[in-house]
Design an enzyme around this catalytic site. Structure first.
Site, PDB file in Angstrom:
ATOM      1  N   SER A 141       4.460   1.292 -10.063  1.00 37.17           N
ATOM      2  CA  SER A 141       3.381   0.432  -9.779  1.00 37.17           C
ATOM      3  C   SER A 141       3.145  -0.329 -11.138  1.00 37.17           C
ATOM      4  CB  SER A 141       2.208   0.842  -9.517  1.00 37.17           C
ATOM      5  OG  SER A 141       0.978  -0.124  -9.541  1.00 37.17           O
ATOM      6  N   TYR A 155      -4.494   7.175  -9.889  1.00 33.65           N
ATOM      7  CA  TYR A 155      -3.389   6.427  -9.292  1.00 33.65           C
ATOM      8  C   TYR A 155      -2.596   5.905 -10.446  1.00 33.65           C
ATOM      9  CZ  TYR A 155      -0.603   2.860  -6.790  1.00 33.65           C
ATOM     10  OH  TYR A 155       0.213   2.025  -6.304  1.00 33.65           O
TER      11      TYR A 155
HETATM   12  P1  NAP Z   1       1.256   1.286   2.901  1.00 33.66           P
HETATM   13  O1  NAP Z   1       1.492  -0.044   3.706  1.00 33.66           O
HETATM   14  O2  NAP Z   1      -0.040   1.962   2.871  1.00 33.66           O
HETATM   15  O3  NAP Z   1       2.347   2.416   3.577  1.00 33.66           O
HETATM   16  C1  NAP Z   1       2.317   3.630   2.897  1.00 33.66           C
HETATM   17  C2  NAP Z   1       3.506   4.493   3.694  1.00 33.66           C
HETATM   18  O4  NAP Z   1       3.562   5.918   2.778  1.00 33.66           O
HETATM   19  C3  NAP Z   1       3.408   4.640   5.236  1.00 33.66           C
HETATM   20  O5  NAP Z   1       4.672   4.637   5.518  1.00 33.66           O
HETATM   21  C4  NAP Z   1       2.961   6.096   5.194  1.00 33.66           C
HETATM   22  O6  NAP Z   1       3.277   6.733   6.380  1.00 33.66           O
HETATM   23  C5  NAP Z   1       3.650   6.609   4.111  1.00 33.66           C
HETATM   24  N1  NAP Z   1       2.892   7.952   3.598  1.00 33.66           N
HETATM   25  C6  NAP Z   1       1.600   8.051   3.050  1.00 33.66           C
HETATM   26  N2  NAP Z   1       1.198   9.503   2.844  1.00 33.66           N
HETATM   27  C7  NAP Z   1       2.452  10.119   3.032  1.00 33.66           C
HETATM   28  C8  NAP Z   1       2.916  11.552   2.782  1.00 33.66           C
HETATM   29  N3  NAP Z   1       2.062  12.256   2.408  1.00 33.66           N
HETATM   30  N4  NAP Z   1       4.136  11.705   3.222  1.00 33.66           N
HETATM   31  C9  NAP Z   1       4.963  10.928   3.470  1.00 33.66           C
HETATM   32  N5  NAP Z   1       4.839   9.697   3.691  1.00 33.66           N
HETATM   33  C10 NAP Z   1       3.421   9.110   3.470  1.00 33.66           C
HETATM   34  O7  NAP Z   1       1.877   1.432   1.388  1.00 33.66           O
HETATM   35  P2  NAP Z   1       2.614   0.128   0.526  1.00 33.66           P
HETATM   36  O8  NAP Z   1       1.677  -0.673   0.132  1.00 33.66           O
HETATM   37  O9  NAP Z   1       3.839  -0.179   1.326  1.00 33.66           O
HETATM   38  O10 NAP Z   1       3.031   1.128  -0.712  1.00 33.66           O
HETATM   39  C11 NAP Z   1       4.290   1.733  -0.763  1.00 33.66           C
HETATM   40  C12 NAP Z   1       4.605   2.329  -2.316  1.00 33.66           C
HETATM   41  O11 NAP Z   1       4.267   1.093  -3.238  1.00 33.66           O
HETATM   42  C13 NAP Z   1       3.510   3.223  -2.595  1.00 33.66           C
HETATM   43  O12 NAP Z   1       4.260   4.356  -3.542  1.00 33.66           O
HETATM   44  C14 NAP Z   1       2.739   2.541  -3.603  1.00 33.66           C
HETATM   45  O13 NAP Z   1       1.867   3.160  -4.574  1.00 33.66           O
HETATM   46  C15 NAP Z   1       3.420   1.481  -4.167  1.00 33.66           C
HETATM   47  N6  NAP Z   1       2.836   0.255  -4.447  1.00 33.66           N
HETATM   48  C16 NAP Z   1       2.212  -0.649  -3.634  1.00 33.66           C
HETATM   49  C17 NAP Z   1       1.513  -1.680  -4.081  1.00 33.66           C
HETATM   50  C18 NAP Z   1       0.845  -2.845  -3.299  1.00 33.66           C
HETATM   51  O14 NAP Z   1       0.085  -3.548  -3.678  1.00 33.66           O
HETATM   52  N7  NAP Z   1       1.080  -2.505  -1.825  1.00 33.66           N
HETATM   53  C19 NAP Z   1       1.527  -2.218  -5.517  1.00 33.66           C
HETATM   54  C20 NAP Z   1       2.299  -1.197  -6.377  1.00 33.66           C
HETATM   55  C21 NAP Z   1       2.798   0.115  -5.894  1.00 33.66           C
HETATM   56  P3  NAP Z   1       2.296   6.482   7.861  1.00 33.66           P
HETATM   57  O15 NAP Z   1       2.727   5.059   8.297  1.00 33.66           O
HETATM   58  O16 NAP Z   1       2.792   7.472   8.751  1.00 33.66           O
HETATM   59  O17 NAP Z   1       0.954   6.688   7.531  1.00 33.66           O
END
Ligand code: NAP
Length: 246
Positions: A141, A155
């Site tokens: 991130s 985080y």
């Molecule tokens: P999201 O929409 O909340 O999706 C999270 C995903 O992770 C879901 O598929 C969830 O599964 C899964 N998950 C959560 N806890 C888990 C666990 N303990 N074991 C296995 N799977 C788990 O999140 P996102 O925004 O796509 O983020 C994805 C990645 O990008 C993360 O690492 C996040 O830190 C990073 N990121 C996101 C952003 C942003 O602005 N969105 C920015 C920087 C970095 P379920 O569907 O079953 O709940």
């Protein structure tokens, strides 16, 4: 020709789902991990299969070693030896200052974001050298270098650790033909902001982002797909920022 077999953790929703769909379009068979939302996982798996590749969904909490072992074993049984890993699963916990953050939330964020990436990487590092190579992409991130004061410094700290993991493991596994890179997204429009209690965050942060908008999951997936592909064959240990200039 055999297709790459790629594990994507957190593949049910958001950046992970977009990555599964994009990798499928690029010809990967996909092992889609999810932890709770089976319906979303099946929905994404249907979109993946529409590209003509194979897809298996596996319920896995990446912070649990036994679950991670089952993920890789199921993958190998269903689709063959794993050649790629995208460590995408991640959580933030509620937004707030460190002083006000529940220790249980601190522990969970460290366990999922850092221990989960370590356990999955460890398993890949045990399997891939015997097959002459592989590719790992970690989803970090922009928070890793911004620090995220007042929002979630815990985080940000886990994501800085993911960057260190990326660099160290790239150096450790380079001689085995395994490349390890990361992407560092900025604010991307996914459910994660609602989960942290601030659904309007992407729109608000857009105003202070040089490109004046939040990113889309597909834009991060494109960067991941490039790092997973032979097009990036001399790139390892890199953290590719996909953050609209933040
Ligand atoms: P999201 O929409 O909340 O999706 C999270 C995903 O992770 C879901 O598929 C969830 O599964 C899964 N998950 C959560 N806890 C888990 C666990 N303990 N074991 C296995 N799977 C788990 O999140 P996102 O925004 O796509 O983020 C994805 C990645 O990008 C993360 O690492 C996040 O830190 C990073 N990121 C996101 C952003 C942003 O602005 N969105 C920015 C920087 C970095 P379920 O569907 O079953 O709940």
């Amino acid at each position: 020709m055999t297709r790459p077999v790629t594990v994507v953790t957190g593949g049910s929703r958001g950046i992970g789902a977009a990555t599964c769909v994009r990798l499928a379009a690029d010809g990967h068979d996909v092992v889609l991990g999810y932890v709770r939302d089976g319906e979303a996982a099946e929905h994404t798996a249907t979109a993946v299969r529409a590209s003509g590749v194979r897809c298996v969904t596996v319920r896995v909490d990446t912070s649990e070693e036994a679950d991670v072992d089952r993920l890789f074993e199921t993958a190998a049984e269903a689709l063959g030896p794993v050649t790629g890993l995208v460590n995408n699963a991640g959580v933030t916990g509620p937004l707030g200052r460190l002083a006000d953050t529940d220790p249980a939330d601190l522990r969970r964020v460290v366990e999922v974001n850092l221990l989960g990436a370590l356990l999955c990487s460890r398993r890949a590092a045990r399997e891939m050298p015997a097959r002459g190579g592989g590719v790992i992409v970690n989803v970090s991130s922009a928070a890793a270098t911004l620090g995220s004061p007042g929002e979630y410094v815990h985080y940000a700290a886990t994501k800085a650790a993911v960057d260190a993991l990326t660099l160290g493991l790239a150096k450790e596994l380079g001689q085995d033909g395994i490349r390890v890179n990361a992407v560092a997204p900025g604010v991307i429009d996914t459910d994660i902001h609602r989960a942290m209690g601030d659904p309007g965050r992407p729109e608000r942060v857009a105003a202070t982002t040089p490109l004046r908008r939040a990113g889309r999951a597909e834009e991060v997936a494109a960067a991941i797909a490039w790092l997973m592909s032979p097009e990036s064959s001399y790139t390892t240990g890199a953290v590719l920022r996909v953050a609209g200039g933040r």
